[in-house]
Write a protein that holds these residues in place. Structure first.
Motif, mmCIF file in Angstrom:
data_model
loop_
_atom_site.group_PDB
_atom_site.id
_atom_site.type_symbol
_atom_site.label_atom_id
_atom_site.label_comp_id
_atom_site.label_asym_id
_atom_site.label_seq_id
_atom_site.Cartn_x
_atom_site.Cartn_y
_atom_site.Cartn_z
ATOM 1 N N LYS A 22 -6.093 11.333 -49.790
ATOM 2 C CA LYS A 22 -6.641 12.601 -50.249
ATOM 3 C C LYS A 22 -8.100 12.812 -49.833
ATOM 4 O O LYS A 22 -8.697 13.840 -50.144
ATOM 5 N N GLY A 23 -8.649 11.828 -49.128
ATOM 6 C CA GLY A 23 -10.008 11.966 -48.626
ATOM 7 C C GLY A 23 -11.065 11.982 -49.714
ATOM 8 O O GLY A 23 -12.125 12.603 -49.563
ATOM 9 N N LEU A 24 -10.814 11.279 -50.812
ATOM 10 C CA LEU A 24 -11.745 11.238 -51.937
ATOM 11 C C LEU A 24 -12.609 9.982 -51.842
ATOM 12 O O LEU A 24 -12.095 8.873 -51.703
ATOM 13 N N ILE A 70 -3.078 7.985 -60.192
ATOM 14 C CA ILE A 70 -2.574 8.734 -59.040
ATOM 15 C C ILE A 70 -2.103 10.128 -59.466
ATOM 16 O O ILE A 70 -2.300 11.110 -58.742
ATOM 17 N N ASP A 71 -1.506 10.234 -60.632
ATOM 18 C CA ASP A 71 -1.095 11.544 -61.150
ATOM 19 C C ASP A 71 -2.310 12.448 -61.347
ATOM 20 O O ASP A 71 -2.269 13.645 -61.028
ATOM 21 N N TYR A 72 -3.400 11.872 -61.847
ATOM 22 C CA TYR A 72 -4.646 12.631 -62.005
ATOM 23 C C TYR A 72 -5.173 13.086 -60.640
ATOM 24 O O TYR A 72 -5.562 14.250 -60.470
ATOM 25 N N LEU A 73 -5.172 12.195 -59.673
ATOM 26 C CA LEU A 73 -5.646 12.546 -58.330
ATOM 27 C C LEU A 73 -4.789 13.647 -57.715
ATOM 28 O O LEU A 73 -5.297 14.538 -57.036
ATOM 29 N N GLU A 74 -3.497 13.589 -57.959
ATOM 30 C CA GLU A 74 -2.585 14.617 -57.456
ATOM 31 C C GLU A 74 -2.920 15.977 -58.064
ATOM 32 O O GLU A 74 -2.803 17.008 -57.401
ATOM 33 N N ALA A 75 -3.372 15.963 -59.324
ATOM 34 C CA ALA A 75 -3.702 17.222 -60.006
ATOM 35 C C ALA A 75 -5.013 17.817 -59.523
ATOM 36 O O ALA A 75 -5.133 19.034 -59.362
ATOM 37 N N ILE A 76 -6.003 16.962 -59.252
ATOM 38 C CA ILE A 76 -7.322 17.498 -58.861
ATOM 39 C C ILE A 76 -7.437 17.706 -57.354
ATOM 40 O O ILE A 76 -8.299 18.455 -56.896
ATOM 41 N N ALA A 77 -6.575 17.035 -56.596
ATOM 42 C CA ALA A 77 -6.600 17.164 -55.129
ATOM 43 C C ALA A 77 -5.154 17.239 -54.644
ATOM 44 O O ALA A 77 -4.586 16.247 -54.198
ATOM 45 N N PRO A 78 -4.532 18.400 -54.735
ATOM 46 C CA PRO A 78 -3.091 18.529 -54.488
ATOM 47 C C PRO A 78 -2.640 18.216 -53.062
ATOM 48 O O PRO A 78 -1.450 17.976 -52.846
ATOM 49 N N GLU A 79 -3.559 18.232 -52.113
ATOM 50 C CA GLU A 79 -3.169 17.972 -50.723
ATOM 51 C C GLU A 79 -3.775 16.669 -50.211
ATOM 52 O O GLU A 79 -4.937 16.384 -50.503
ATOM 53 N N PRO A 80 -2.994 15.911 -49.461
ATOM 54 C CA PRO A 80 -1.566 16.084 -49.209
ATOM 55 C C PRO A 80 -0.733 15.731 -50.439
ATOM 56 O O PRO A 80 -1.121 14.874 -51.236
ATOM 57 N N GLN A 81 0.402 16.394 -50.584
ATOM 58 C CA GLN A 81 1.283 16.168 -51.720
ATOM 59 C C GLN A 81 1.882 14.778 -51.676
ATOM 60 O O GLN A 81 2.419 14.357 -50.646
ATOM 61 N N LEU A 82 1.812 14.089 -52.796
ATOM 62 C CA LEU A 82 2.419 12.765 -52.886
ATOM 63 C C LEU A 82 3.776 12.805 -53.577
ATOM 64 O O LEU A 82 4.537 11.841 -53.505
ATOM 65 N N LEU A 83 4.042 13.914 -54.264
ATOM 66 C CA LEU A 83 5.339 14.134 -54.888
ATOM 67 C C LEU A 83 5.880 15.473 -54.428
ATOM 68 O O LEU A 83 5.163 16.473 -54.451
ATOM 69 N N PRO A 84 7.143 15.533 -53.995
ATOM 70 C CA PRO A 84 7.718 16.793 -53.530
ATOM 71 C C PRO A 84 7.777 17.836 -54.642
ATOM 72 O O PRO A 84 7.901 17.497 -55.825
ATOM 73 N N ALA A 85 7.726 19.087 -54.268
ATOM 74 C CA ALA A 85 7.828 20.171 -55.239
ATOM 75 C C ALA A 85 9.271 20.353 -55.708
ATOM 76 O O ALA A 85 9.513 20.748 -56.862
ATOM 77 N N GLN A 86 10.228 20.076 -54.817
ATOM 78 C CA GLN A 86 11.639 20.265 -55.168
ATOM 79 C C GLN A 86 12.024 19.269 -56.264
ATOM 80 O O GLN A 86 11.870 18.050 -56.096
ATOM 81 N N PRO A 87 12.535 19.731 -57.412
ATOM 82 C CA PRO A 87 12.733 18.862 -58.580
ATOM 83 C C PRO A 87 13.618 17.644 -58.332
ATOM 84 O O PRO A 87 13.291 16.543 -58.780
ATOM 85 N N LEU A 88 14.733 17.821 -57.632
ATOM 86 C CA LEU A 88 15.641 16.693 -57.420
ATOM 87 C C LEU A 88 15.017 15.634 -56.520
ATOM 88 O O LEU A 88 15.067 14.427 -56.822
ATOM 89 N N LEU A 89 14.404 16.047 -55.427
ATOM 90 C CA LEU A 89 13.756 15.092 -54.534
ATOM 91 C C LEU A 89 12.581 14.426 -55.232
ATOM 92 O O LEU A 89 12.351 13.218 -55.056
#
Length: 210
Positions: A22-24, A70-89
């Motif tokens: 995420k380049g942080l 990591i969940d916090y980092l995903e929330a504050i820096a959404p790109e690149p996505q570490l979890l897919p948006a599609q619910p099943l995947l």
């Protein structure tokens, strides 16, 4: 941000990968688990669980547990996505990641192996057999969850599953465990190991504090 980390810790390795992807930027604060620094009064005040990693934010807030960080980092820096948006995947990626983080890692980490040796009297051969049992079983389960023909575990870009897998592979190589499935997973997922974000997160020695 400050990352309290141990160089050989797979959980710390996960967070270093996520920060890099995420380049942080962060300051590295070493915690020597073998020397017992995680039990100091000052560190316990940050992390009552006496483990690593701990991420301290600019306002002094301390976050613990690698997946929560990591969940916090995903929330504050959404790109690149570490979890897919599609619910099943997304659920499938999380299941694979949790196979590493919740099935393999907890029974093979430093505090467990130390206890087996010091309190149960398990010798080195017994420890290796213990490690190999859970590593082999866990990697087989991980591999069974993967789709076919993807560049990384689940997609053409790394996900949370790869972030959990690569450090565990590193740890398995150190112990020589998981022989039945290790080579196949390492071969299939070698792309992650070649990325700068992953490679820079893999430490050969414990760095000094930044």
């Amino acid at each position: 941000m400050k990352l309290y980390s141990y160089w050989r810790s797979t959980t710390s390795f996960r967070v270093r990968i996520a920060l890099n992807l995420k380049g942080l930027s962060y300051d590295y604060c070493p915690v020597d688990l073998v020397a017992g620094e995680q039990g100091s009064v000052s560190y316990t005040a940050l992390n009552p669980g006496k483990g690593v990693p701990t991420l301290v934010l600019e306002d002094g807030t301390a976050l613990t547990q690698s997946l929560a960080i990591i969940d916090y980092l995903e929330a504050i820096a959404p790109e690149p996505q570490l979890l897919p948006a599609q619910p099943l995947l997304r659920a499938r990626v999380q299941a694979a990641a949790y196979t590493i983080a919740m099935d393999i890692h907890p029974v093979n980490n430093l505090r467990v192996m130390t206890y087996l040796k010091s309190q149960i009297g398990m010798d080195s051969a017994g420890q290796t057999a213990w490690f190999d049992r859970w590593m082999t079983e866990g990697f087989a389960a991980y591999r069974a969850l993967l789709p076919q023909n993807t560049y990384f575990s689940f997609a053409d870009t790394p996900t949370l599953a790869d972030i959990c897998l690569v450090p565990q592979l590193y740890y398995a190589h150190r112990w020589g465990g998981g022989h039945d499935t290790l080579s196949a997973i390492a071969r299939d997922r070698k792309h992650a190991l070649s990325l700068t974000a992953f490679d820079q997160a893999r430490l050969e020695t414990q760095p000094s504090a930044s």
